[in-house]
Design a protein around this motif. Structure first.
Motif, short mmCIF file in Angstrom:
data_model
loop_
_atom_site.label_atom_id
_atom_site.label_comp_id
_atom_site.label_asym_id
_atom_site.label_seq_id
_atom_site.Cartn_x
_atom_site.Cartn_y
_atom_site.Cartn_z
N GLU A 4 60.90 -2.89 97.02
CA GLU A 4 61.08 -2.39 95.66
C GLU A 4 62.55 -2.43 95.25
OE1 GLU A 4 59.92 -1.40 92.01
OE2 GLU A 4 58.54 -1.76 93.70
N GLY A 5 63.42 -2.14 96.21
CA GLY A 5 64.85 -2.22 95.92
C GLY A 5 65.29 -3.63 95.59
N ILE A 6 64.72 -4.61 96.27
CA ILE A 6 65.04 -6.01 95.98
C ILE A 6 64.55 -6.39 94.59
CG2 ILE A 6 64.43 -8.39 96.61
CD1 ILE A 6 64.56 -7.48 99.55
N ILE A 7 63.34 -5.96 94.25
CA ILE A 7 62.79 -6.25 92.93
C ILE A 7 63.68 -5.63 91.84
CG2 ILE A 7 60.83 -5.84 91.37
CD1 ILE A 7 59.01 -6.07 93.82
N ASN A 8 64.18 -4.44 92.10
CA ASN A 8 65.06 -3.79 91.12
C ASN A 8 66.37 -4.58 90.96
OD1 ASN A 8 63.31 -1.70 90.51
ND2 ASN A 8 64.12 -0.35 92.10
N LYS A 9 66.89 -5.13 92.05
CA LYS A 9 68.11 -5.94 91.96
C LYS A 9 67.85 -7.21 91.16
CE LYS A 9 70.24 -4.30 96.26
NZ LYS A 9 70.68 -4.68 97.62
N VAL A 10 66.67 -7.81 91.37
CA VAL A 10 66.30 -9.00 90.59
C VAL A 10 66.21 -8.63 89.12
CG1 VAL A 10 64.50 -10.71 90.16
CG2 VAL A 10 65.09 -10.10 92.52
N ARG A 11 65.61 -7.47 88.84
CA ARG A 11 65.47 -7.02 87.44
C ARG A 11 66.84 -6.81 86.80
NH1 ARG A 11 62.14 -3.16 88.54
NH2 ARG A 11 60.26 -4.40 88.19
N ASP A 12 67.79 -6.28 87.56
CA ASP A 12 69.14 -6.08 87.02
C ASP A 12 69.83 -7.41 86.69
OD1 ASP A 12 68.85 -3.35 87.31
OD2 ASP A 12 69.91 -3.25 89.22
N LEU A 13 69.42 -8.48 87.36
CA LEU A 13 70.04 -9.79 87.16
C LEU A 13 69.45 -10.54 85.96
CD1 LEU A 13 72.07 -11.85 88.40
CD2 LEU A 13 70.18 -12.69 89.83
N LEU A 14 68.31 -10.10 85.46
CA LEU A 14 67.61 -10.84 84.41
C LEU A 14 68.45 -11.13 83.18
CD1 LEU A 14 64.03 -9.24 84.58
CD2 LEU A 14 64.92 -11.24 85.80
N PRO A 15 69.20 -10.16 82.63
CA PRO A 15 70.01 -10.47 81.44
C PRO A 15 71.01 -11.58 81.68
CG PRO A 15 69.82 -8.09 81.74
CD PRO A 15 69.29 -8.72 82.99
N THR A 16 71.60 -11.61 82.87
CA THR A 16 72.56 -12.66 83.19
C THR A 16 71.90 -14.03 83.20
OG1 THR A 16 73.89 -11.12 84.51
CG2 THR A 16 74.21 -13.47 84.92
N ILE A 17 70.71 -14.11 83.80
CA ILE A 17 70.00 -15.39 83.85
C ILE A 17 69.58 -15.82 82.45
CG2 ILE A 17 67.96 -16.59 84.72
CD1 ILE A 17 68.05 -14.79 87.17
N ARG A 18 69.07 -14.87 81.65
CA ARG A 18 68.64 -15.20 80.29
C ARG A 18 69.80 -15.75 79.46
NH1 ARG A 18 65.54 -9.85 80.35
NH2 ARG A 18 63.42 -10.46 80.96
N ALA A 19 70.97 -15.21 79.66
CA ALA A 19 72.14 -15.65 78.90
C ALA A 19 72.58 -17.06 79.30
CB ALA A 19 73.30 -14.67 79.11
#
Length: 213
Positions: A4-19
């Motif tokens: 779950e912690g890994i998934i949360n880190k991936v979720r935190d990265l989403l705005p950077t990837i979208r940009a």
């Protein structure tokens, strides 16, 4: 729960990837800094056995992590899936090979299971030649594994179950990557061809993906 912690880190990265979606499309691969950021989330360790420092997560949690990455960009999701799925192979190889190839359990690997290569047995291992298509993510991976037919006297070596098939792990520095990925969909996966020409692979970096044992 570590997964779950890994998934949360991936979720935190989403705005950077979208940009960076346009950059991903135009580059026709995952830019190295984005691939490294995805690596730092730990997503690629989900399929690695715990004995090697990985998470050994269950399939549902692995799919949740990949699905999370995919919400940012299709190519990013694909590269997350490929790198994580290929790392499951760490559980198929001997201990010495696993520790060499997957010494960093957070790192992705590229891989093509299809036996498009030819391997000839020599002292201490095999010599490999061939060309494999669609190696997604290979431009941001340090290792690639590939399927080969064992050849004897110019012909596939036959077993009671058909041709003998092995899979070999090679540093990407030992292979040639061909810029073949010019497509209209999933442009950013960098799914290029790669080839090997008489590359020596030691016995400890050989495994049999199709062997049930």
């Amino acid at each position: 729960m570590q997964t779950e912690g890994i998934i949360n880190k991936v979720r935190d990265l989403l705005p950077t990837i979208r940009a960076r979606r346009q950059d991903i499309e135009q580059s026709r691969r995952m830019p190295r800094d984005l691939a490294d950021a995805l690596r730092q989330t730990g997503i690629f360790s989900l399929g690695i056995p715990r004995a090697l420092g990985g998470q050994e997560a269950n399939p549902v949690d692995i799919m949740k992590a990949i699905e999370t990455a995919a919400t940012s960009d299709g190519s990013a999701g694909w590269c997350a899936m490929i790198g994580t799925g290929n790392n499951v192979s760490a559980g198929y190889i001997n201990d010495r090979g696993a520790k060499e190839v997957w010494g960093d359990p957070a790192a992705p690997t590229a891989g093509i299971a299809a036996p498009a290569g030819a391997a000839v047995r020599v002292d201490g291992g095999v010599r490999v030649s061939g060309r494999w298509p669609f190696a997604s993510g290979i431009t941001h991976c340090d290792w690639v594994w590939a399927g080969c037919l064992i050849m004897e006297n110019g012909k596939p070596r036959m077993t009671p179950h058909g041709p003998e098939i092995i899979h070999v792990c090679m540093p990407t520095s030992d292979v040639d990557i061909h810029d073949t990925w010019h497509v209209s969909g999933l442009c950013g996966t960098g799914s290029n061809d790669f080839s090997a020409s008489d590359v020596f692979v030691p016995e400890h970096r050989i495994f049999a993906l199709l062997d049930p044992s």
